[in-house]
Design a protein around this motif. Sequence first.
Motif, PDB file in Angstrom:
ATOM      1  N   VAL A 246       0.856  -1.175   0.000  1.00  0.00           N
ATOM      2  CA  VAL A 246       0.000   0.000   0.000  1.00  0.00           C
ATOM      3  C   VAL A 246       0.899   1.236   0.000  1.00  0.00           C
ATOM      4  O   VAL A 246       1.813   1.342   0.820  1.00  0.00           O
ATOM      5  N   THR A 247       0.655   2.138  -0.968  1.00  0.00           N
ATOM      6  CA  THR A 247       1.419   3.378  -1.044  1.00  0.00           C
ATOM      7  C   THR A 247       0.460   4.559  -1.076  1.00  0.00           C
ATOM      8  O   THR A 247      -0.716   4.426  -1.395  1.00  0.00           O
ATOM      9  N   ARG A 248       0.980   5.709  -0.737  1.00  0.00           N
ATOM     10  CA  ARG A 248       0.206   6.945  -0.823  1.00  0.00           C
ATOM     11  C   ARG A 248       0.664   7.671  -2.075  1.00  0.00           C
ATOM     12  O   ARG A 248       1.865   7.861  -2.289  1.00  0.00           O
ATOM     13  N   GLN A 249      -0.286   8.063  -2.892  1.00  0.00           N
ATOM     14  CA  GLN A 249       0.039   8.703  -4.157  1.00  0.00           C
ATOM     15  C   GLN A 249       0.719  10.048  -3.895  1.00  0.00           C
ATOM     16  O   GLN A 249       0.312  10.815  -3.027  1.00  0.00           O
ATOM     17  N   GLY A 250       1.771  10.327  -4.685  1.00  0.00           N
ATOM     18  CA  GLY A 250       2.493  11.583  -4.548  1.00  0.00           C
ATOM     19  C   GLY A 250       1.739  12.748  -5.143  1.00  0.00           C
ATOM     20  O   GLY A 250       0.758  12.579  -5.874  1.00  0.00           O
ATOM     21  N   ARG A 251       2.203  13.932  -4.833  1.00  0.00           N
ATOM     22  CA  ARG A 251       1.571  15.140  -5.369  1.00  0.00           C
ATOM     23  C   ARG A 251       1.823  15.263  -6.854  1.00  0.00           C
ATOM     24  O   ARG A 251       2.922  15.004  -7.337  1.00  0.00           O
ATOM     25  N   ARG A 252       0.807  15.658  -7.575  1.00  0.00           N
ATOM     26  CA  ARG A 252       0.886  15.898  -9.014  1.00  0.00           C
ATOM     27  C   ARG A 252       1.465  14.704  -9.774  1.00  0.00           C
ATOM     28  O   ARG A 252       2.269  14.860 -10.685  1.00  0.00           O
ATOM     29  N   GLY A 253       1.106  13.523  -9.347  1.00  0.00           N
ATOM     30  CA  GLY A 253       1.527  12.316 -10.047  1.00  0.00           C
ATOM     31  C   GLY A 253       2.970  11.920  -9.804  1.00  0.00           C
ATOM     32  O   GLY A 253       3.522  11.077 -10.498  1.00  0.00           O
ATOM     33  N   GLY A 254       3.601  12.525  -8.798  1.00  0.00           N
ATOM     34  CA  GLY A 254       4.992  12.200  -8.473  1.00  0.00           C
ATOM     35  C   GLY A 254       5.105  10.839  -7.806  1.00  0.00           C
ATOM     36  O   GLY A 254       4.102  10.129  -7.638  1.00  0.00           O
ATOM     37  N   PRO A 255       6.302  10.462  -7.424  1.00  0.00           N
ATOM     38  CA  PRO A 255       6.474   9.151  -6.784  1.00  0.00           C
ATOM     39  C   PRO A 255       5.736   9.086  -5.453  1.00  0.00           C
ATOM     40  O   PRO A 255       5.684  10.065  -4.710  1.00  0.00           O
ATOM     41  N   GLY A 256       5.180   7.928  -5.162  1.00  0.00           N
ATOM     42  CA  GLY A 256       4.426   7.742  -3.935  1.00  0.00           C
ATOM     43  C   GLY A 256       5.333   7.410  -2.764  1.00  0.00           C
ATOM     44  O   GLY A 256       6.547   7.270  -2.900  1.00  0.00           O
ATOM     45  N   ARG A 257       4.715   7.296  -1.598  1.00  0.00           N
ATOM     46  CA  ARG A 257       5.438   6.968  -0.381  1.00  0.00           C
ATOM     47  C   ARG A 257       4.828   5.703   0.206  1.00  0.00           C
ATOM     48  O   ARG A 257       3.595   5.576   0.281  1.00  0.00           O
ATOM     49  N   ALA A 258       5.664   4.758   0.610  1.00  0.00           N
ATOM     50  CA  ALA A 258       5.171   3.498   1.162  1.00  0.00           C
ATOM     51  C   ALA A 258       4.403   3.754   2.454  1.00  0.00           C
ATOM     52  O   ALA A 258       4.841   4.523   3.305  1.00  0.00           O
ATOM     53  N   VAL A 259       3.253   3.109   2.586  1.00  0.00           N
ATOM     54  CA  VAL A 259       2.431   3.243   3.788  1.00  0.00           C
ATOM     55  C   VAL A 259       2.491   1.971   4.608  1.00  0.00           C
ATOM     56  O   VAL A 259       2.600   2.017   5.826  1.00  0.00           O
ATOM     57  N   GLY A 260       2.430   0.817   3.946  1.00  0.00           N
ATOM     58  CA  GLY A 260       2.476  -0.429   4.686  1.00  0.00           C
ATOM     59  C   GLY A 260       2.265  -1.635   3.799  1.00  0.00           C
ATOM     60  O   GLY A 260       2.342  -1.556   2.567  1.00  0.00           O
ATOM     61  N   LEU A 261       1.988  -2.769   4.441  1.00  0.00           N
ATOM     62  CA  LEU A 261       1.888  -4.041   3.748  1.00  0.00           C
ATOM     63  C   LEU A 261       0.815  -4.894   4.418  1.00  0.00           C
ATOM     64  O   LEU A 261       0.822  -5.070   5.641  1.00  0.00           O
ATOM     65  N   TYR A 262      -0.115  -5.395   3.618  1.00  0.00           N
ATOM     66  CA  TYR A 262      -1.090  -6.373   4.098  1.00  0.00           C
ATOM     67  C   TYR A 262      -0.522  -7.759   3.858  1.00  0.00           C
ATOM     68  O   TYR A 262      -0.023  -8.054   2.779  1.00  0.00           O
ATOM     69  N   THR A 263      -0.592  -8.592   4.884  1.00  0.00           N
ATOM     70  CA  THR A 263      -0.160  -9.979   4.772  1.00  0.00           C
ATOM     71  C   THR A 263      -1.377 -10.866   5.015  1.00  0.00           C
ATOM     72  O   THR A 263      -2.005 -10.804   6.083  1.00  0.00           O
ATOM     73  N   ILE A 264      -1.703 -11.702   4.029  1.00  0.00           N
ATOM     74  CA  ILE A 264      -2.873 -12.578   4.132  1.00  0.00           C
ATOM     75  C   ILE A 264      -2.379 -14.016   4.111  1.00  0.00           C
ATOM     76  O   ILE A 264      -1.713 -14.445   3.161  1.00  0.00           O
TER      77      ILE A 264
END
Length: 104
Positions: free
Chosen positions: A19-37
Amino acid sequence: MLVFGEPYETSGGTVLITVTRQGRRGGPGRAVGLYTINADGVTWTPAVDQGRIALIGACTGFVAAAFATLAVVHRPPWPNLTERAMIALADAEVAKAQIGKSRR
């Protein structure tokens, strides 16, 4: 806005979804976390930015050092040694020596 990555299945049957958070104006995103199933259920593992934590710690140390330096420069921890104080200390030493001689 959160962006979920493509699911990745390991050889043990565990599915990982990033899961990442989208960057401003389509820039690179920032990692938020990971779901493990897996068979035990779903777990969420948040991403931790160690660089940001280190930067905050270093900035806090610099600010504390600056305040300590300003405090010492403004009012040093040692007493004021003016001429008047030095004369009083010398007179006290002389009086102490005379008392010691008179007791003998």
